[in-house]
Enzyme design. Sequence first.
Site, mmCIF file in Angstrom:
data_model
loop_
_atom_site.group_PDB
_atom_site.id
_atom_site.type_symbol
_atom_site.label_atom_id
_atom_site.label_comp_id
_atom_site.label_asym_id
_atom_site.label_seq_id
_atom_site.Cartn_x
_atom_site.Cartn_y
_atom_site.Cartn_z
ATOM 1 N N ASP A 1 -3.922 47.183 22.776
ATOM 2 C CA ASP A 1 -4.931 47.298 21.721
ATOM 3 C C ASP A 1 -4.547 48.381 20.725
ATOM 4 O OD1 ASP A 1 -6.946 45.366 22.305
ATOM 5 O OD2 ASP A 1 -7.630 46.584 23.975
ATOM 6 N N MET A 2 -4.192 49.543 21.235
ATOM 7 C CA MET A 2 -3.959 50.687 20.364
ATOM 8 C C MET A 2 -2.675 50.546 19.552
ATOM 9 S SD MET A 2 -6.709 52.179 20.929
ATOM 10 C CE MET A 2 -6.515 53.713 20.032
#
Length: 388
Positions: free
Chosen positions: A173-174
């Site tokens: 995600d990051m």
Amino acid sequence: MHQRPLEGMLVLDFGQFLSAPSAALRLADLGARVIKVERAGSGDICRRLYISNMELDGDSTLFHSINRNKESFAADLRDPADAAEVHALIRQADVFIQNFRPGVMERLGLHYEAVKAINPAIVYGEITGYGNEGPWAGKPGQDLLVQSMSGLTNEGGTRCGAPPMTLGLAVTDMIAGAHLVQGVLSCLVRRGLTGVGARVEVSLLESALDLQVDSLTAYMNRDDDKAHSQFQPYSRLLPQRQSMPEAQSSCFPMPDNGIYATSDGYVTVQPREQEAAIADHESHDANAANPASLLLATNTKTTQQLSAALEPAGYEVAQVLNWRQLLEEEHFKRLNMVQSITRGNGTTMRTTCCPIRIDGMQFRSEKGSPKVGEDTAAIRKQLIGPTI
């Protein structure tokens, strides 16, 4: 005082969970005005997503950490009046960000072509789990699923034969959010030169593969079996976990290093670059033993004693810190990475600030995350006005 580089930019954040909101957060840190467009009533699902049992002022601390320094505009996109207001915001926006599954924004009438028709110069950023095409396109883009399907879970482990291990962070995600920011900024630069907008596409899977570029490249190019043709690059042995504790795959033989217990904690030991190359060469040509092996086989020495013994011999030694220890370190304090943020009702919490510095300026903001629709009235008055 230096002006933040993105001041004057308007970003519409339609994201949920982590990936797209993290991208919008970084743009906010750099000076953009970020309006989080949320479903009226319930808002971003991340408000109720917990990585622990911690909650503050009715929302999860995870939501607070990724949505600070934003405004919230509540809308029901199925309502024609609300949709008209959102279209009014789109006409004034510089950037549009979303991370819904393929097909969702088409049903809402906010896919790229529709948004481009409203604002041809907009930079439209989207994050999917696996891209917009292919057999996996409809799969849920959930971080642990992507870790499992991308090979990341086979990158690390504590011993040979150990089961796959997921990373304890929402890393896909990051990193996807970071990649989206890179693409958006590059397109804003181009738009400044040409006036042309753009569509930026990022997927969690592609970002996870990019994160593994070194070991994946080694795997695709390693020739384990001399009988294999160079035109059969995928007929290679898969990376195997190390026999010592270490969260790194072993596409190539590595010197004996990793995380080791001491009498007062743990240390990570790595040969310095030159020594590592020599040790790797010797391990191939002469089966030479790593000179640190005997010393590291016992945990009777303290971290400081091991450092004093190994560093003069050409090794880098780092203490393995927990968060309590890290926050007490002088170096961490000098980074000044902790800031306090405050909601409109006075609720405060501590979190990290933007890791990017420009012209020596560290970007900090005291503005916390918004309540659902907290800024709807002000945004309607300032940016939308009558829509009929």
